[in-house]
Design a protein around this motif. Structure first.
Motif, PDB file in Angstrom:
ATOM      1  N   LEU A 251      54.179 -17.875  85.340  1.00 21.01           N
ATOM      2  CA  LEU A 251      54.069 -19.248  84.848  1.00 21.01           C
ATOM      3  C   LEU A 251      53.722 -19.280  83.370  1.00 21.01           C
ATOM      4  CD1 LEU A 251      53.969 -22.318  85.275  1.00 21.01           C
ATOM      5  CD2 LEU A 251      51.563 -22.033  85.921  1.00 21.01           C
ATOM      6  N   VAL A 252      52.744 -18.473  82.968  1.00 18.37           N
ATOM      7  CA  VAL A 252      52.335 -18.442  81.563  1.00 18.37           C
ATOM      8  C   VAL A 252      53.482 -17.951  80.684  1.00 18.37           C
ATOM      9  CG1 VAL A 252      50.771 -17.330  79.909  1.00 18.37           C
ATOM     10  CG2 VAL A 252      49.891 -18.165  82.095  1.00 18.37           C
ATOM     11  N   GLN A 253      54.199 -16.940  81.139  1.00 22.93           N
ATOM     12  CA  GLN A 253      55.320 -16.419  80.375  1.00 22.93           C
ATOM     13  C   GLN A 253      56.432 -17.461  80.252  1.00 22.93           C
ATOM     14  OE1 GLN A 253      56.981 -12.822  81.970  1.00 22.93           O
ATOM     15  NE2 GLN A 253      58.549 -12.673  80.386  1.00 22.93           N
ATOM     16  N   THR A 254      56.716 -18.161  81.329  1.00 19.40           N
ATOM     17  CA  THR A 254      57.759 -19.186  81.318  1.00 19.40           C
ATOM     18  C   THR A 254      57.381 -20.339  80.405  1.00 19.40           C
ATOM     19  OG1 THR A 254      58.283 -18.592  83.592  1.00 19.40           O
ATOM     20  CG2 THR A 254      59.180 -20.640  82.792  1.00 19.40           C
ATOM     21  N   ILE A 255      56.119 -20.733  80.421  1.00 22.89           N
ATOM     22  CA  ILE A 255      55.665 -21.818  79.545  1.00 22.89           C
ATOM     23  C   ILE A 255      55.764 -21.402  78.080  1.00 22.89           C
ATOM     24  CG2 ILE A 255      53.633 -23.145  78.830  1.00 22.89           C
ATOM     25  CD1 ILE A 255      52.884 -23.310  81.798  1.00 22.89           C
TER      26      ILE A 255
END
Length: 96
Positions: A63-67
């Motif tokens: 999630l953090v990488q995608t954001i």
């Protein structure tokens, strides 16, 4: 002195600048379209990752990488938009 014939000829010559032919630069139009589709896919991936993280089925690292990727994509789109608006404003300032 302007006549109707001169005005019609001038309009005919300037018409391509007003409404450029899409066949003249198909590569550019296609690249812009593919960039917009890629941006849309990136935003959909953020939605999917966020939904998975909220339901507990996804990885928070993902999630953090995608954001972070979405933030970079958004900043790029905004920078391109700003350049287009700036170019349009420069065109409007040109003397006629």
């Amino acid at each position: 002195m302007f006549t109707a014939l001169n005005a019609a000829n001038a309009y005919s010559n300037a018409r391509s600048a007003i409404a450029p032919d899409r066949d003249a630069a198909p590569g550019v139009v296609q690249k812009i379209g593919s960039a917009a589709e890629e941006f849309s896919r990136q935003m959909q991936q953020v939605d999917i990752s966020a939904t998975e993280a909220m339901t507990g089925t996804g990885d928070t690292h993902q999630l953090v990488q995608t954001i972070a990727e979405a933030q970079l994509a958004m900043e790029t789109v905004v920078a391109v938009r700003n350049k287009v608006v700036e170019a349009y404003q420069e065109i409007l300032r040109m003397p006629v």
